[in-house]
Design a protein around this motif. Structure first.
Motif, mmCIF file in Angstrom:
data_model
loop_
_atom_site.group_PDB
_atom_site.id
_atom_site.type_symbol
_atom_site.label_atom_id
_atom_site.label_comp_id
_atom_site.label_asym_id
_atom_site.label_seq_id
_atom_site.Cartn_x
_atom_site.Cartn_y
_atom_site.Cartn_z
ATOM 1 N N ARG A 40 -26.096 -61.891 -11.375
ATOM 2 C CA ARG A 40 -26.496 -63.126 -10.693
ATOM 3 C C ARG A 40 -25.769 -64.315 -11.311
ATOM 4 N NH1 ARG A 40 -29.265 -64.505 -6.228
ATOM 5 N NH2 ARG A 40 -31.406 -64.305 -6.793
ATOM 6 N N VAL A 41 -25.299 -65.245 -10.463
ATOM 7 C CA VAL A 41 -24.587 -66.426 -10.936
ATOM 8 C C VAL A 41 -25.456 -67.656 -10.688
ATOM 9 C CG1 VAL A 41 -22.521 -67.837 -10.634
ATOM 10 C CG2 VAL A 41 -22.348 -65.360 -10.491
ATOM 11 N N LEU A 42 -25.619 -68.498 -11.722
ATOM 12 C CA LEU A 42 -26.414 -69.714 -11.625
ATOM 13 C C LEU A 42 -25.580 -70.929 -11.969
ATOM 14 C CD1 LEU A 42 -29.668 -68.760 -13.573
ATOM 15 C CD2 LEU A 42 -29.333 -68.745 -11.122
ATOM 16 N N LEU A 43 -25.903 -72.053 -11.357
ATOM 17 C CA LEU A 43 -25.324 -73.345 -11.701
ATOM 18 C C LEU A 43 -26.448 -74.154 -12.333
ATOM 19 C CD1 LEU A 43 -22.669 -74.928 -11.414
ATOM 20 C CD2 LEU A 43 -23.596 -75.916 -9.342
ATOM 21 N N ILE A 44 -26.251 -74.580 -13.585
ATOM 22 C CA ILE A 44 -27.309 -75.224 -14.353
ATOM 23 C C ILE A 44 -26.748 -76.478 -15.022
ATOM 24 C CG2 ILE A 44 -26.848 -73.762 -16.353
ATOM 25 C CD1 ILE A 44 -29.796 -73.726 -16.961
ATOM 26 N N SER A 45 -27.561 -77.525 -15.127
ATOM 27 C CA SER A 45 -27.095 -78.773 -15.732
ATOM 28 C C SER A 45 -26.824 -78.576 -17.227
ATOM 29 C CB SER A 45 -28.127 -79.884 -15.546
ATOM 30 O OG SER A 45 -29.272 -79.622 -16.308
ATOM 31 N N ARG A 46 -25.935 -79.400 -17.771
ATOM 32 C CA ARG A 46 -25.545 -79.287 -19.187
ATOM 33 C C ARG A 46 -26.755 -79.431 -20.114
ATOM 34 N NH1 ARG A 46 -21.437 -79.731 -22.945
ATOM 35 N NH2 ARG A 46 -19.799 -79.766 -21.398
ATOM 36 N N SER A 47 -27.608 -80.419 -19.853
ATOM 37 C CA SER A 47 -28.746 -80.653 -20.745
ATOM 38 C C SER A 47 -29.711 -79.463 -20.741
ATOM 39 C CB SER A 47 -29.481 -81.934 -20.360
ATOM 40 O OG SER A 47 -29.969 -81.845 -19.044
ATOM 41 N N LYS A 48 -30.001 -78.911 -19.580
ATOM 42 C CA LYS A 48 -30.903 -77.762 -19.498
ATOM 43 C C LYS A 48 -30.280 -76.533 -20.151
ATOM 44 C CE LYS A 48 -33.960 -75.385 -16.357
ATOM 45 N NZ LYS A 48 -34.457 -75.248 -15.001
ATOM 46 N N PHE A 49 -28.969 -76.345 -19.957
ATOM 47 C CA PHE A 49 -28.274 -75.206 -20.560
ATOM 48 C C PHE A 49 -28.302 -75.288 -22.085
ATOM 49 C CE2 PHE A 49 -24.326 -73.364 -22.270
ATOM 50 C CZ PHE A 49 -24.476 -72.048 -21.861
ATOM 51 N N GLU A 50 -27.980 -76.463 -22.633
ATOM 52 C CA GLU A 50 -27.923 -76.620 -24.085
ATOM 53 C C GLU A 50 -29.296 -76.413 -24.740
ATOM 54 O OE1 GLU A 50 -26.029 -80.414 -24.630
ATOM 55 O OE2 GLU A 50 -24.029 -79.520 -24.532
ATOM 56 N N LYS A 51 -30.363 -76.802 -24.043
ATOM 57 C CA LYS A 51 -31.715 -76.594 -24.570
ATOM 58 C C LYS A 51 -32.111 -75.122 -24.543
ATOM 59 C CE LYS A 51 -33.485 -81.091 -23.226
ATOM 60 N NZ LYS A 51 -34.344 -81.809 -22.288
ATOM 61 N N SER A 52 -31.604 -74.375 -23.568
ATOM 62 C CA SER A 52 -32.033 -72.989 -23.400
ATOM 63 C C SER A 52 -31.192 -71.981 -24.170
ATOM 64 C CB SER A 52 -32.050 -72.619 -21.913
ATOM 65 O OG SER A 52 -30.743 -72.649 -21.388
ATOM 66 N N VAL A 53 -30.073 -72.386 -24.758
ATOM 67 C CA VAL A 53 -29.234 -71.448 -25.510
ATOM 68 C C VAL A 53 -29.864 -71.171 -26.869
ATOM 69 C CG1 VAL A 53 -27.011 -71.149 -26.680
ATOM 70 C CG2 VAL A 53 -27.085 -72.054 -24.370
ATOM 71 N N LYS A 54 -30.026 -69.895 -27.187
ATOM 72 C CA LYS A 54 -30.565 -69.476 -28.473
ATOM 73 C C LYS A 54 -29.429 -69.265 -29.467
ATOM 74 C CE LYS A 54 -33.805 -66.153 -30.405
ATOM 75 N NZ LYS A 54 -34.684 -65.032 -30.070
ATOM 76 N N GLN A 55 -28.389 -68.542 -29.039
ATOM 77 C CA GLN A 55 -27.235 -68.307 -29.909
ATOM 78 C C GLN A 55 -26.024 -67.901 -29.087
ATOM 79 O OE1 GLN A 55 -28.099 -65.151 -32.614
ATOM 80 N NE2 GLN A 55 -27.909 -63.549 -31.089
ATOM 81 N N VAL A 56 -24.843 -68.051 -29.685
ATOM 82 C CA VAL A 56 -23.607 -67.583 -29.073
ATOM 83 C C VAL A 56 -23.354 -66.193 -29.617
ATOM 84 C CG1 VAL A 56 -21.139 -67.988 -28.813
ATOM 85 C CG2 VAL A 56 -22.699 -69.929 -28.870
ATOM 86 N N VAL A 57 -23.329 -65.190 -28.720
ATOM 87 C CA VAL A 57 -23.151 -63.798 -29.127
ATOM 88 C C VAL A 57 -21.694 -63.524 -29.442
ATOM 89 C CG1 VAL A 57 -23.397 -61.394 -28.408
ATOM 90 C CG2 VAL A 57 -25.136 -63.065 -27.777
ATOM 91 N N SER A 58 -20.789 -63.930 -28.553
ATOM 92 C CA SER A 58 -19.351 -63.773 -28.816
ATOM 93 C C SER A 58 -18.615 -64.967 -28.250
ATOM 94 C CB SER A 58 -18.821 -62.468 -28.212
ATOM 95 O OG SER A 58 -18.783 -62.550 -26.815
ATOM 96 N N ARG A 59 -17.614 -65.385 -28.983
ATOM 97 C CA ARG A 59 -16.836 -66.572 -28.604
ATOM 98 C C ARG A 59 -15.426 -66.125 -28.270
ATOM 99 N NH1 ARG A 59 -17.679 -72.017 -28.817
ATOM 100 N NH2 ARG A 59 -19.727 -71.580 -29.635
ATOM 101 N N VAL A 60 -14.912 -66.664 -27.154
ATOM 102 C CA VAL A 60 -13.572 -66.303 -26.701
ATOM 103 C C VAL A 60 -12.499 -66.993 -27.516
ATOM 104 C CG1 VAL A 60 -11.969 -66.511 -24.779
ATOM 105 C CG2 VAL A 60 -14.269 -65.703 -24.383
ATOM 106 N N GLY A 61 -12.613 -68.295 -27.686
ATOM 107 C CA GLY A 61 -11.595 -69.032 -28.436
ATOM 108 C C GLY A 61 -11.767 -70.513 -28.263
ATOM 109 N N GLY A 62 -10.726 -71.258 -28.655
ATOM 110 C CA GLY A 62 -10.811 -72.706 -28.642
ATOM 111 C C GLY A 62 -10.165 -73.376 -27.455
ATOM 112 N N GLU A 63 -9.774 -72.612 -26.447
ATOM 113 C CA GLU A 63 -9.162 -73.272 -25.288
ATOM 114 C C GLU A 63 -10.210 -73.632 -24.259
ATOM 115 O OE1 GLU A 63 -9.201 -69.095 -24.934
ATOM 116 O OE2 GLU A 63 -7.732 -69.912 -26.264
ATOM 117 N N GLU A 64 -9.964 -74.729 -23.547
ATOM 118 C CA GLU A 64 -10.911 -75.180 -22.514
ATOM 119 C C GLU A 64 -10.310 -75.070 -21.142
ATOM 120 O OE1 GLU A 64 -12.322 -79.003 -24.526
ATOM 121 O OE2 GLU A 64 -13.972 -78.343 -23.274
#
Length: 64
Positions: A40-64
């Protein structure tokens, strides 16, 4: 905290399918995230997303 496309994050609440892990597909004022359990794909606001993140499991890299 910075997030990048392709990062796998763990959210605080379970998705109804039972998964907590999501892939970041779009970054900006809104985040597009994809559930790794059911796809399932969701579109969520930045503020709500940042509050709901518990941890980063894996990070791809430093490119945006």
């Amino acid at each position: 905290m910075k997030f990048y496309i392709g990062d796998i994050v763990q959210l605080r609440k379970l998705h109804p399918c039972g998964s907590r892990e999501w892939e970041v597909m779009r970054v900006g004022a809104d985040f597009r995230i994809k559930c790794l359990g059911c796809g399932r794909v969701l579109l969520i606001s930045r503020s709500k997303f940042e509050k709901s993140v518990k941890q980063v499991v894996s990070r791809v890299g430093g490119e945006e």
